[in-house]
Design an enzyme around this catalytic site. Structure first.
Site, short mmCIF file in Angstrom:
data_model
loop_
_atom_site.label_atom_id
_atom_site.label_comp_id
_atom_site.label_asym_id
_atom_site.label_seq_id
_atom_site.Cartn_x
_atom_site.Cartn_y
_atom_site.Cartn_z
N PHE A 138 0.84 -1.21 0.00
CA PHE A 138 0.00 0.00 0.00
C PHE A 138 0.88 1.26 0.00
O PHE A 138 0.86 2.05 -0.96
CB PHE A 138 -0.93 -0.08 1.23
CG PHE A 138 -1.61 1.20 1.60
CD1 PHE A 138 -2.24 1.99 0.65
CD2 PHE A 138 -1.66 1.60 2.94
CE1 PHE A 138 -2.89 3.16 1.02
CE2 PHE A 138 -2.31 2.76 3.31
CZ PHE A 138 -2.91 3.56 2.34
N GLY B 118 2.23 -7.86 -0.39
CA GLY B 118 2.11 -6.87 -1.46
C GLY B 118 1.51 -7.50 -2.72
O GLY B 118 1.39 -8.72 -2.83
N ASP C 2 13.25 -11.34 -0.95
CA ASP C 2 12.96 -11.27 0.48
C ASP C 2 14.16 -10.61 1.17
O ASP C 2 15.24 -11.21 1.24
CB ASP C 2 12.74 -12.70 1.01
CG ASP C 2 12.53 -12.72 2.52
OD1 ASP C 2 12.60 -11.64 3.16
OD2 ASP C 2 12.31 -13.82 3.05
N SER D 229 7.12 -4.65 5.31
CA SER D 229 6.68 -5.33 6.54
C SER D 229 5.19 -5.61 6.46
O SER D 229 4.44 -4.78 5.96
CB SER D 229 6.92 -4.48 7.79
OG SER D 229 6.43 -5.15 8.95
N LYS E 247 25.22 1.57 3.94
CA LYS E 247 26.60 1.91 4.32
C LYS E 247 27.54 1.68 3.13
O LYS E 247 28.36 2.55 2.81
CB LYS E 247 27.01 1.04 5.52
CG LYS E 247 28.35 1.30 6.09
CD LYS E 247 28.43 0.67 7.47
CE LYS E 247 29.83 0.22 7.79
NZ LYS E 247 30.13 -1.17 7.42
N TYR F 160 5.33 -7.38 15.84
CA TYR F 160 5.43 -6.16 15.01
C TYR F 160 6.07 -5.04 15.82
O TYR F 160 7.05 -4.42 15.39
CB TYR F 160 4.04 -5.77 14.54
CG TYR F 160 3.98 -4.58 13.61
CD1 TYR F 160 4.52 -4.65 12.33
CD2 TYR F 160 3.35 -3.39 14.00
CE1 TYR F 160 4.44 -3.56 11.46
CE2 TYR F 160 3.26 -2.31 13.14
CZ TYR F 160 3.81 -2.39 11.88
OH TYR F 160 3.73 -1.32 11.03
N LYS G 85 9.73 -3.33 15.19
CA LYS G 85 9.85 -1.92 14.82
C LYS G 85 10.70 -1.16 15.84
O LYS G 85 11.43 -0.23 15.49
CB LYS G 85 8.46 -1.29 14.71
CG LYS G 85 7.67 -1.79 13.51
CD LYS G 85 8.30 -1.31 12.20
CE LYS G 85 7.48 -1.67 10.98
NZ LYS G 85 8.08 -1.19 9.74
N THR H 57 -3.01 5.06 8.47
CA THR H 57 -3.08 5.70 7.15
C THR H 57 -4.04 4.91 6.27
O THR H 57 -4.14 3.69 6.42
CB THR H 57 -1.68 5.76 6.53
OG1 THR H 57 -0.83 6.49 7.42
CG2 THR H 57 -1.68 6.45 5.17
#
Ligand code: UDP
Length: 327
Positions: A17, A42, A62, A81, A111, A151, A155, A181
């Site tokens: 999304f 997705g 992945d 995620s 990096k 989750y 995070k 959202t």
């Protein structure tokens, strides 16, 4: 703001999304977009219109495994995620891995490429908050072993390792804490309140409100969110910033708004409140206003209408009841 035309941007979770809307935005800014997704949650439909473009490429990968991208990379947007409570319950280990191992891999890539990286963090780092509205200074109230723990803790780890790469390696990093959202390309069957209610409207089912519906959320339209993310990426601010719409509403009132919008005669039916479901949530966006000169512009009445039009136009097979679907 800096001109980023021609820059090469890696977007993970690109078929999701938020990721797909970010692909659109960075293409519109004249960037070269490298999209990456393992397609667990997705869908290629969200980005299929981009495949014909010369400045768009897609990797089916992945990111919990080593990430290889040939050539230069200027920016990395890490938006891969699972992001709905139903998904965390179905794929808890992948949820933990993409936030931890996946983030580590991408930081390593950033990096090596000397790229600037923004990570998608979340209001879930505040857990079931005891401070209201939530400011970035608040450390949160998270149950590490509850259903949302996979989750929330992934995070929180993601923020920690990103800050460590910033401090220890001098990597340019940005952290956006995203509040609820909504908008076109949400999955109708992802279990979130808005697609659940609109899906029920499309199928002529009653609306399922969990608990007594007094819990609150604050819903931000996706275009506003993307603008906030864009500004944060190009800012020089490395500490977390809340991006969301402070317009708070109870879930019961939200359900009633949807009944009115869809013009159906649905009734509200009450179901048990899931464990650790936050009782209230509203972003304090003082920092975003000050640092990014950003605030949301799309009123819920407008954004919800656009979203409803999107769902209404979906083919019928996408609207069939969740219980008949394999995933
Ligand atoms: N919710 C609900 N009915 C549904 C789906 C969700 O009442 O069919 C509630 C859910 O319990 C939560 C709120 O709506 O209190 C927002 O849920 P969502 O999954 O959209 O977001 P999150 O809880 O992650 O903020």
């Amino acid at each position: 703001m800096a001109d980023i035309k021609g820059k090469r941007v890696l977007i993970t979770g690109a078929a999701g999304f938020l990721g797909s809307h970010l692909c659109d935005r960075f293409i519109a800014e004249g960037c070269r977009v490298v999209a990456m997704d393992n397609l667990i949650t997705g869908s290629l439909q969200n980005i299929e219109h981009l495949f014909k473009l010369e400045n768009f490429e897609f990797y089916h990968h992945d990111i919990s495994k080593f990430v290889f991208v040939p050539g230069e990379v200027d920016y990395i947007l890490h938006f891969a995620s699972p992001a709905s409570p139903i998904d965390y319950l179905k794929i808890p280990i992948q949820t933990l891995k993409v936030g931890s191992l996946g983030t580590h891999n991408l930081l390593g890539l950033a990096k090596a490429k000397k790229a600037r990286m923004i990570i998608a963090s979340t209001s879930e780092v505040y857990g079931d908050p005891t401070v209201h509205p939530q400011t970035e200074e608040y450390w949160g109230n998270v149950n590490p072993i509850g259903p949302r723990g996979v989750y929330d803790e992934a995070k929180r780890f993601q923020e920690a390792i990103t800050m460590a790469y910033h401090t220890f390696h001098g990597l340019e990093t940005r952290i956006v804490r995203i509040f609820n959202t909504y908008g076109p390309r949400m999955r109708l069957n992802d279990g979130r309140a808005l697609p659940a209610f609109m899906g029920q409207a499309l199928r002529g089912e009653d609306i399922t409100v969990f608990g007594d519906g007094s819990q609150t959320r604050s819903f931000c339209y996706v275009d506003d969110l993307v603008e906030g993310i864009y500004r944060l990426l190009l800012s020089d601010y490395h500490l977390p910033v809340n991006i969301g719409n402070p317009d708070e509403i109870s879930i019961k009132d939200f359900a009633e708004e949807i009944i009115k919008l869809t013009g159906t005669d649905q009734k509200i039916v009450y179901k048990p409140l899931p464990q650790d479901d936050p009782k209230q949530r509203q972003p304090d966006i003082t920092q975003a206003k000050k640092i990014l000169n950003w605030e949301p512009k799309v009123h819920r009445s407008v954004g919800m209408k656009t979203t409803w039009e999107y769902f209404k136009a979906l083919p019928e097979w996408e609207i069939i009841p969740r219980s008949f679907q394999s995933n």
